[in-house]
Scaffold this motif. Sequence first.
Motif, short mmCIF file in Angstrom:
data_model
loop_
_atom_site.label_atom_id
_atom_site.label_comp_id
_atom_site.label_asym_id
_atom_site.label_seq_id
_atom_site.Cartn_x
_atom_site.Cartn_y
_atom_site.Cartn_z
N PRO A 1 0.82 -1.21 0.00
CA PRO A 1 0.00 0.00 0.00
C PRO A 1 0.85 1.27 0.00
O PRO A 1 2.03 1.25 0.37
CB PRO A 1 -0.79 -0.12 1.30
N THR A 2 0.24 2.33 -0.42
CA THR A 2 0.86 3.66 -0.35
C THR A 2 0.46 4.30 0.97
O THR A 2 -0.73 4.33 1.32
CB THR A 2 0.41 4.54 -1.52
N PRO B 1 -0.85 6.83 3.60
CA PRO B 1 -1.80 7.94 3.44
C PRO B 1 -1.07 9.28 3.28
O PRO B 1 -0.16 9.60 4.04
CB PRO B 1 -2.60 7.91 4.75
N SER C 1 -2.89 7.65 -2.59
CA SER C 1 -3.51 7.63 -1.27
C SER C 1 -3.58 9.02 -0.65
O SER C 1 -3.71 9.18 0.55
CB SER C 1 -2.73 6.70 -0.33
N THR D 1 -4.67 13.50 2.11
CA THR D 1 -5.59 13.12 3.17
C THR D 1 -6.56 14.27 3.43
O THR D 1 -6.23 15.43 3.23
CB THR D 1 -4.83 12.78 4.46
N TRP E 1 -3.00 11.45 10.91
CA TRP E 1 -2.49 10.20 10.31
C TRP E 1 -1.10 9.90 10.85
O TRP E 1 -0.11 9.99 10.15
CB TRP E 1 -2.50 10.30 8.79
N TRP F 1 -3.83 -0.38 8.07
CA TRP F 1 -3.23 -1.56 7.44
C TRP F 1 -3.92 -2.83 7.93
O TRP F 1 -4.17 -3.75 7.14
CB TRP F 1 -1.74 -1.63 7.76
#
Length: 255
Positions: free
Chosen positions: A52-53, A55, A60, A63, A68, A77
Amino acid sequence: MHIRSAQNDALPLLITHGWPGSIVEFLDVIGPLTGPGLQGGDPADAFHLVIPTIPGYGLSGPTRDGGWDVHRMAKAWAELMQRLGYHRYGAQGGDLGHAITRELAAIGTDHVVAIHLNTLLTPLPNDPAEAAELTDKGQARLDLLTRSEPEMSGYAKIQGTRPQTLAYALTDSPVGQLAWIAEKFKEWTDWEAFHPSRPSRAEPLETPTGVAVFAAGKHRASGRLPLVKSLRTTHDVGPHRPAAQPVQKSLPKPL
């Protein structure tokens, strides 16, 4: 990225990049990890990959709200893996990704079977007796961290206190943005972790953990690892951020 191995019983593996970085860093390891048999390894060592990227990065971001920090990203995750149907998996991370990976292991003890880190911060122990037990090599590593920290932490103070002021200048100057990021690829960095939602974990991590310690890494493990079940490998050569260097085309057989 979500890449499933041809081995249906492969272990799912979540890989997290750092800052500055992206999922592009992992493109050259996808093949060897999902299909080790094609690289001369054991097909049973294959992984299903979830990459995943973080946030705020790439697809992603941006935000829509603050907060975050490492803990919130680790919770995201864990939710991601559950939604993908993976209830037993491993995790790997370096740089900021190492903090997210450790937190994921701490909050997902029923799901995370093991983790691997290529960054691990081990500051001087608070107990003088424990500090006195450091080996000469451990003390040398600690001295390196102590010497380098004041010079290399300027970026962190700016990004941790006045990120928006800096953002205007970097947005208007592609060269400035490139210079800012390129410098950090030679060093290391953090971001919203300066305002965590909870204190850093001090208790030992129960999850089996592997740590790769590279010679050029400033934040090298200097003393006892805050882990219960751990395996540490040391390398006389190699950068703190391996993906920033040319990738070897001849890969060793998987362990």
